[in-house]
Design a protein around this motif. Structure first.
Motif, PDB file in Angstrom:
ATOM      1  N   GLN A  40       0.822  -1.216   0.000  1.00 46.92           N
ATOM      2  CA  GLN A  40       0.000   0.000   0.000  1.00 46.92           C
ATOM      3  C   GLN A  40       0.854   1.263   0.000  1.00 46.92           C
ATOM      4  O   GLN A  40       0.437   2.286  -0.531  1.00 46.92           O
ATOM      5  CB  GLN A  40      -0.939   0.005   1.211  1.00 46.92           C
ATOM      6  CG  GLN A  40      -2.107  -0.932   1.085  1.00 46.92           C
ATOM      7  CD  GLN A  40      -3.064  -0.530  -0.018  1.00 46.92           C
ATOM      8  OE1 GLN A  40      -3.249   0.637  -0.329  1.00 46.92           O
ATOM      9  NE2 GLN A  40      -3.665  -1.520  -0.635  1.00 46.92           N
ATOM     10  N   ARG A  41       2.040   1.172   0.572  1.00 47.08           N
ATOM     11  CA  ARG A  41       2.941   2.343   0.605  1.00 47.08           C
ATOM     12  C   ARG A  41       3.390   2.747  -0.795  1.00 47.08           C
ATOM     13  O   ARG A  41       3.795   3.886  -1.006  1.00 47.08           O
ATOM     14  CB  ARG A  41       4.166   2.047   1.451  1.00 47.08           C
ATOM     15  CG  ARG A  41       3.865   1.811   2.895  1.00 47.08           C
ATOM     16  CD  ARG A  41       5.132   1.548   3.648  1.00 47.08           C
ATOM     17  NE  ARG A  41       4.861   1.107   4.989  1.00 47.08           N
ATOM     18  CZ  ARG A  41       5.798   0.730   5.828  1.00 47.08           C
ATOM     19  NH1 ARG A  41       7.065   0.736   5.457  1.00 47.08           N
ATOM     20  NH2 ARG A  41       5.463   0.341   7.033  1.00 47.08           N
ATOM     21  N   ARG A  43       1.519   2.761  -3.500  1.00 50.49           N
ATOM     22  CA  ARG A  43       0.393   3.213  -4.326  1.00 50.49           C
ATOM     23  C   ARG A  43       0.712   4.544  -5.005  1.00 50.49           C
ATOM     24  O   ARG A  43       0.478   4.708  -6.197  1.00 50.49           O
ATOM     25  CB  ARG A  43      -0.865   3.332  -3.483  1.00 50.49           C
ATOM     26  CG  ARG A  43      -2.092   3.755  -4.266  1.00 50.49           C
ATOM     27  CD  ARG A  43      -3.310   3.881  -3.356  1.00 50.49           C
ATOM     28  NE  ARG A  43      -3.852   2.596  -2.998  1.00 50.49           N
ATOM     29  CZ  ARG A  43      -4.760   1.943  -3.716  1.00 50.49           C
ATOM     30  NH1 ARG A  43      -5.172   2.438  -4.847  1.00 50.49           N
ATOM     31  NH2 ARG A  43      -5.231   0.797  -3.312  1.00 50.49           N
ATOM     32  N   ASN A  44       1.256   5.505  -4.262  1.00 49.73           N
ATOM     33  CA  ASN A  44       1.572   6.810  -4.846  1.00 49.73           C
ATOM     34  C   ASN A  44       2.728   6.718  -5.832  1.00 49.73           C
ATOM     35  O   ASN A  44       2.741   7.418  -6.844  1.00 49.73           O
ATOM     36  CB  ASN A  44       1.896   7.824  -3.747  1.00 49.73           C
ATOM     37  CG  ASN A  44       0.683   8.139  -2.900  1.00 49.73           C
ATOM     38  OD1 ASN A  44      -0.452   7.995  -3.342  1.00 49.73           O
ATOM     39  ND2 ASN A  44       0.926   8.562  -1.673  1.00 49.73           N
ATOM     40  N   GLY A  47       1.396   5.150  -9.034  1.00 44.88           N
ATOM     41  CA  GLY A  47       0.408   5.989  -9.718  1.00 44.88           C
ATOM     42  C   GLY A  47      -0.638   5.160 -10.442  1.00 44.88           C
ATOM     43  O   GLY A  47      -1.222   4.235  -9.894  1.00 44.88           O
ATOM     44  N   ARG A  48      -0.859   5.492 -11.711  1.00 42.47           N
ATOM     45  CA  ARG A  48      -1.900   4.781 -12.472  1.00 42.47           C
ATOM     46  C   ARG A  48      -1.516   3.348 -12.788  1.00 42.47           C
ATOM     47  O   ARG A  48      -2.354   2.554 -13.191  1.00 42.47           O
ATOM     48  CB  ARG A  48      -2.249   5.551 -13.737  1.00 42.47           C
ATOM     49  CG  ARG A  48      -1.139   5.639 -14.741  1.00 42.47           C
ATOM     50  CD  ARG A  48      -1.614   6.398 -15.978  1.00 42.47           C
ATOM     51  NE  ARG A  48      -0.833   6.054 -17.122  1.00 42.47           N
ATOM     52  CZ  ARG A  48       0.280   6.665 -17.501  1.00 42.47           C
ATOM     53  NH1 ARG A  48       0.726   7.673 -16.788  1.00 42.47           N
ATOM     54  NH2 ARG A  48       0.928   6.288 -18.572  1.00 42.47           N
ATOM     55  N   TRP A  50      -0.733   1.263 -10.573  1.00 45.06           N
ATOM     56  CA  TRP A  50      -1.073   0.490  -9.369  1.00 45.06           C
ATOM     57  C   TRP A  50      -1.982  -0.688  -9.684  1.00 45.06           C
ATOM     58  O   TRP A  50      -1.770  -1.797  -9.226  1.00 45.06           O
ATOM     59  CB  TRP A  50      -1.726   1.409  -8.336  1.00 45.06           C
ATOM     60  CG  TRP A  50      -2.279   0.679  -7.166  1.00 45.06           C
ATOM     61  CD1 TRP A  50      -3.590   0.424  -6.915  1.00 45.06           C
ATOM     62  CD2 TRP A  50      -1.550   0.077  -6.098  1.00 45.06           C
ATOM     63  NE1 TRP A  50      -3.718  -0.284  -5.741  1.00 45.06           N
ATOM     64  CE2 TRP A  50      -2.477  -0.511  -5.227  1.00 45.06           C
ATOM     65  CE3 TRP A  50      -0.206  -0.027  -5.792  1.00 45.06           C
ATOM     66  CZ2 TRP A  50      -2.111  -1.177  -4.070  1.00 45.06           C
ATOM     67  CZ3 TRP A  50       0.161  -0.693  -4.640  1.00 45.06           C
ATOM     68  CH2 TRP A  50      -0.777  -1.253  -3.798  1.00 45.06           C
TER      69      TRP A  50
END
Length: 132
Positions: A40-41, A43-44, A47-48, A50
């Motif tokens: 989850q860390r 995710r940023n 980006g798309r 993910w």
């Protein structure tokens, strides 16, 4: 004379803790949760992309190592192919063995940083600027 489980009249034995209590979480379940939380860390960072990456846990790597692998791998990356998403697989038993002292949280994070960086084709420092 037949033997009963309740031979002293105390009733049948039940579980020591309810399933929702952490005492009932196995080591493999705890490791799966750790990998999911660590994923989850990213995710940023992803980006798309993910939704086009799967994170998985297996107990041990397959018995047929790749030609370039000299030691037991801690993780593997399979790039996306056709309709199949990219997949990062973390191997629980080798990670637990490599993490001396039983504390494998940092090692899981480090291994996943390296795999995500490999997937993106960037330096691991770009994935995790706080990396040691």
């Amino acid at each position: 004379m037949s033997r009963h489980r309740d031979r002293r009249g105390r009733g049948l034995r039940g579980p020591l803790a309810e399933p929702s209590v952490p005492a009932m979480v196995t080591r493999s379940q705890a490791f799966d949760d750790l990998v999911a939380d660590t994923a989850q860390r990213f995710r940023n960072v992803l980006g798309r992309r993910w939704s086009a990456v799967e994170f998985a846990v297996e107990d041990v790597p397959p018995s047929d190592p790749a030609g370039w692998e000299e030691a037991v791998p801690l993780a593997r990356l399979w790039p996306a192919q056709g309709n199949l998403p990219a997949r990062i697989v973390i191997y629980r038993r080798p990670v637990e063995t490599a993490a001396r002292g039983g504390e494998h949280v940092d090692l899981v994070h480090e291994v996943m940083v390296e795999q995500v960086a490999l997937l993106l084709g960037v330096d691991p420092g770009e994935v995790d600027p706080d990396r040691r």
